[in-house]
Structure formats: C-alpha cells, structure tokens
Enzyme design. Structure first.
Site, short mmCIF file in Angstrom:
data_model
loop_
_atom_site.label_atom_id
_atom_site.label_comp_id
_atom_site.label_asym_id
_atom_site.label_seq_id
_atom_site.Cartn_x
_atom_site.Cartn_y
_atom_site.Cartn_z
N ASP A 58 5.83 -11.75 -12.13
CA ASP A 58 6.52 -13.04 -12.75
C ASP A 58 6.17 -11.90 -13.89
OD1 ASP A 58 5.59 -15.15 -10.36
OD2 ASP A 58 3.41 -13.90 -10.93
N GLN B 28 -15.48 -9.94 1.00
CA GLN B 28 -15.01 -8.66 0.23
C GLN B 28 -15.93 -9.13 -1.09
OE1 GLN B 28 -11.13 -7.98 0.44
NE2 GLN B 28 -11.33 -7.45 2.22
N GLY C 89 -3.10 -10.43 -3.06
CA GLY C 89 -3.07 -10.44 -1.64
C GLY C 89 -2.85 -12.22 -2.02
N GLY D 50 1.01 -1.44 0.12
CA GLY D 50 0.17 0.27 0.08
C GLY D 50 1.17 1.57 -0.20
N HIS E 17 0.60 -17.78 -9.00
CA HIS E 17 1.58 -17.10 -8.46
C HIS E 17 1.85 -17.77 -8.01
CE1 HIS E 17 3.67 -13.42 -7.07
NE2 HIS E 17 2.94 -13.60 -5.95
P1 NAI Z 1 1.55 -6.24 4.85
O1 NAI Z 1 1.70 -7.18 6.04
O2 NAI Z 1 2.43 -5.39 4.78
O3 NAI Z 1 0.28 -5.52 4.61
C1 NAI Z 1 -0.92 -5.86 4.52
C2 NAI Z 1 -2.03 -5.38 5.09
O4 NAI Z 1 -2.85 -6.04 4.70
C3 NAI Z 1 -1.53 -4.40 6.32
O5 NAI Z 1 -2.34 -3.31 6.38
C4 NAI Z 1 -2.88 -5.53 7.14
O6 NAI Z 1 -3.54 -4.74 7.87
C5 NAI Z 1 -4.03 -5.25 6.20
N1 NAI Z 1 -5.22 -6.94 6.02
C6 NAI Z 1 -5.15 -7.86 6.54
N2 NAI Z 1 -6.26 -8.85 6.17
C7 NAI Z 1 -6.81 -7.20 5.96
C8 NAI Z 1 -8.27 -7.90 5.60
N3 NAI Z 1 -9.35 -8.81 6.20
N4 NAI Z 1 -8.82 -6.19 4.45
C9 NAI Z 1 -8.13 -5.58 5.07
N5 NAI Z 1 -7.52 -5.53 5.23
C10 NAI Z 1 -6.48 -6.34 5.56
O7 NAI Z 1 2.00 -6.92 3.46
P2 NAI Z 1 2.14 -6.37 2.21
O8 NAI Z 1 3.80 -7.00 1.96
O9 NAI Z 1 1.91 -5.43 1.51
O10 NAI Z 1 1.56 -7.67 1.35
C11 NAI Z 1 0.53 -7.80 1.02
C12 NAI Z 1 -0.21 -9.38 0.07
O11 NAI Z 1 0.57 -9.21 -0.70
C13 NAI Z 1 0.21 -10.43 1.14
O12 NAI Z 1 -0.37 -10.93 1.07
C14 NAI Z 1 1.96 -11.00 -0.19
O13 NAI Z 1 1.90 -12.36 0.28
C15 NAI Z 1 0.86 -10.86 -1.22
N6 NAI Z 1 2.02 -10.02 -2.46
C16 NAI Z 1 1.33 -10.66 -3.07
C17 NAI Z 1 2.83 -10.58 -4.44
C18 NAI Z 1 1.76 -11.40 -6.31
O14 NAI Z 1 2.66 -10.93 -7.00
N7 NAI Z 1 0.47 -11.81 -6.21
C19 NAI Z 1 3.78 -10.40 -4.95
C20 NAI Z 1 3.71 -9.47 -3.12
C21 NAI Z 1 3.12 -9.42 -2.20
#
Ligand code: NAI
Length: 326
Positions: free
Chosen positions: A159, A112, A130, A17, A187
């Site tokens: 990717d 959601q 996510g 974010g 992914h």
């Molecule tokens: P982060 O842990 O820094 O942030 C996640 C945020 O989501 C936190 O602020 C948390 O409070 C919030 N959150 C958790 N559950 C929630 C819900 N039910 N509703 C609303 N907000 C919620 O994690 P980051 O680094 O920002 O990564 C987020 C996601 O993206 C992870 O699942 C990660 O594995 C995924 N990701 C996916 C990639 C892709 O290529 N598809 C690449 C990198 C990360």
C-alpha cells in the site's frame, strides 16, 4: 563469509513465492554478503510444484544460496529461522463467507504461530503477507507467547509503495524524492494513505498537490482498490509487486531504512488512539534491526475518521476469531 541465515517462506510454491524466492536467494533482501538457507513450506499437494521451483533455484547457481529445505510441516519449516515470511493462506473460494475465511486462516496461523514459538530463533522477524494479513499476523503473534510480540508484523508496504507511485505521478517528481509518507491501519481498501507530512526536496507534498478532492476521490480509492484493479486487468492477484514489497519490508527492518519513513503493520503501543495490541499499519523508521514508530504526529478530523474506520474493520475481524483464544 558470514554464516548463513535461515529464512522460511510459506506458500513457497505459489505466485508470490515464485517472485520472491529468487530475489531472496540473490541477496536483495538480506544483503549481497549474506548467505541464506531457504526453508520452503507448502501444502502436501503442492510439494511437486515446489520441487520444480527448487530445481530452478538450483539452476540459477546463486552464490548466496547455501541450502534449501522443503517441507509440509511447520515445525520443520520454522526450525532456527531468523526471518519468516508467511505468504501461504487460504484464499476465499466461491460462496465462502468472510467469517469462514477468517476461521480457515485462524486455523493456519494458530498452528504456524505455535511452530514459530517452539522452533524459531528467539529474535525471529516475522512478516505476514497472506490475507487478511493484519489479522493473520495478530493470530500468529497470540499463538507465540514465548516470542516478543514486536517480532510479528503485517505487510502494508505494498500500500505504501502504491501510494508513493501515485504521488510521484501526480507531482511529476521521482519516487525516490518522496519522504515521510504514512499508511495507517488494515491492509484492505479501508487503509488510509496519508501524505499530510510528506515532503519532496523539503517542500510539502500537500501544498504541492493542493487538491483535497483529489486526495479523497482519486488518490485514496486508487490506492485502496489497486489490488482489485490488478485482478480485473491480469486475471490474477498482484504477485511480483507483493513480493517486492515483502523484500522492501524485511530489508529495511534488518538493514535499516536510512532515516526514511516506511509503513509496517505492528502491534499498537496504544498511541494515536489505537488500542494496544491491534496489528495496525503505522509509519516507522528502522535502525539496528528494530523498527521505531514515528511519534507525535498530529491527527486532524478527516484522518481520525479514516483511522477509526480501518480500526473498526480490524476489530470486527478480530472479534470473528476471538473464540480461538478462549
Ligand atoms: P497462491 O494461491 O498463488 O499461492 C499460495 C500458496 O500457499 C499455494 O502454493 C498454497 O498451496 C500455499 N498454502 C495454502 N495454505 C497453506 C498452508 N497452510 N501452509 C503452507 N502453504 C499454504 O497465492 P499468492 O498469489 O502467492 O498469494 C498468497 C497470499 O498473499 C494470499 O493470501 C494473498 O491474498 C496475499 N497477498 C497479500 C498482499 C499484501 O499486500 N499483504 C498482496 C498480495 C497478495
């Protein structure tokens, strides 16, 4: 001036974010003439951190930022949004089984998906970032029966971009010169980055590289395990590159990919031997706000094997949460 577009970002107070919101507000995603209203969803315990991010957004004085809504309620977050970036997800905690992770995310993405179904614009474009992104996107899609399934996508663009930069390094050619790259499947490390059709200045990349061992033993593992390599080096998972990929994905979907192939996780239409409905990475071209699958590509034996492997993983994930849908 155009009317503002409402854009929802979930997990808005998180790492991704923090890299994403400023770029959306500056016009990098929807265009430099498109005002946006940001709808920021995060958990109740993250609302204070979210306020801090909003203060910083205000302090940028972005001319295109027409408003912000902060909430912990998906029904508020998705009201009238035309773009929804579902970034927030339940991370795997210590000792958590894969099945429990799928289950926890199943609970988030059913809620959601339903909120999108009930409140979002009917032509909303949804990108799930996510993890596990493909399965979370599938859950959201299934939970939104009134929306067109093709509005739901999963992020494979990171990717795709990782594969582009590896090929650029290998061939010594600029990233921008590479055309017709595809990434198939989930992914996850099982994704299959496929440069058999890729060209640089009209020349075949496969012929240029001419090294099947490099493809199998270096390229595919490097792209597949890149996320883990970044965690190992940085102590945190990839965030800026993930945000960048999300911007690329939505920008191309909305504004067009100018004839270029890009990769999106989309519900399968049954082509390429992928059962209908599976949220699977495929090469697409985007035009007029729609993505169109690249059709008729030949699948050789090695590719079939890799595409089936990543499909099997997706089917396993889906089986683990199938009970959520009766
Ligand atoms: P982060 O842990 O820094 O942030 C996640 C945020 O989501 C936190 O602020 C948390 O409070 C919030 N959150 C958790 N559950 C929630 C819900 N039910 N509703 C609303 N907000 C919620 O994690 P980051 O680094 O920002 O990564 C987020 C996601 O993206 C992870 O699942 C990660 O594995 C995924 N990701 C996916 C990639 C892709 O290529 N598809 C690449 C990198 C990360």
């Amino acid at each position: 001036m155009k009317a503002p577009v409402r854009v929802a970002v979930t997990g808005a107070a998180g790492q991704i974010g923090y890299s994403l919101l400023f770029r959306i507000a500056s016009g990098e995603m929807l265009g430099k003439d498109q005002p946006v209203i940001l709808h920021l969803l995060d958990l109740p315990q993250a609302q204070t951190a979210l306020k801090g991010v909003m203060m910083e957004l205000e302090d940028c004085a972005f001319p295109l930022l027409a408003g912000m809504v902060a909430t912990d309620d998906p029904n508020v977050a998705f009201k009238d949004v035309k773009v929804a970036l579902l970034v927030g997800a339940r991370p795997r905690s210590k000792g958590m089984e894969r099945k429990d992770l799928l289950e926890a995310n199943g609970a988030i993405f059913t809620v959601q998906g339903k909120a999108l179904n009930d409140h979002a614009a009917r032509d909303v474009k949804v990108l799930v970032v996510g993890n596990p992104a493909n399965t979370n996107a599938w859950i959201a899609m299934k939970s939104a029966p009134d929306l067109d399934p093709k509005n739901f996508t999963a992020m494979l663009r990171l990717d795709h971009n990782r594969a582009l930069s590896q090929i650029a390094a290998k061939t010594g050619k600029p990233v921008s010169s590479i055309e017709k790259l595809a990434v198939w499947g989930n992914h996850s490390p099982t994704m299959y980055a496929d440069y058999r059709f890729a060209t640089i200045d009209g020349q075949s990349v496969k012929a240029m590289i001419n090294d099947e061992a490099w493809n199998r033993d270096v390229f595919l593992p490097t792209v597949g395990k890149r996320g883990a390599a970044i965690i190992e080096a940085r102590g945190l998972s990839s965030a800026a590159s993930a945000a960048n990929a999300a911007i690329d994905h939505i920008r191309d979907w909305v504004l067009g990919s100018n004839g270029k192939w890009v990769t999106m996780g989309v519900p399968s239409d049954g082509s390429y031997g992928i059962p209908e409905g599976v949220m699977y990475g495929v090469p697409v071209v985007c035009e007029n706000g729609e993505y169109k699958r690249v059709e008729g590509l030949e699948i050789d034996a090695f590719s079939r094997e890799r595409m089936d492997l990543t499909l099997a993983e997706l089917e396993e994930e889906r089986a683990a949460i199938a009970h959520l849908f009766g």
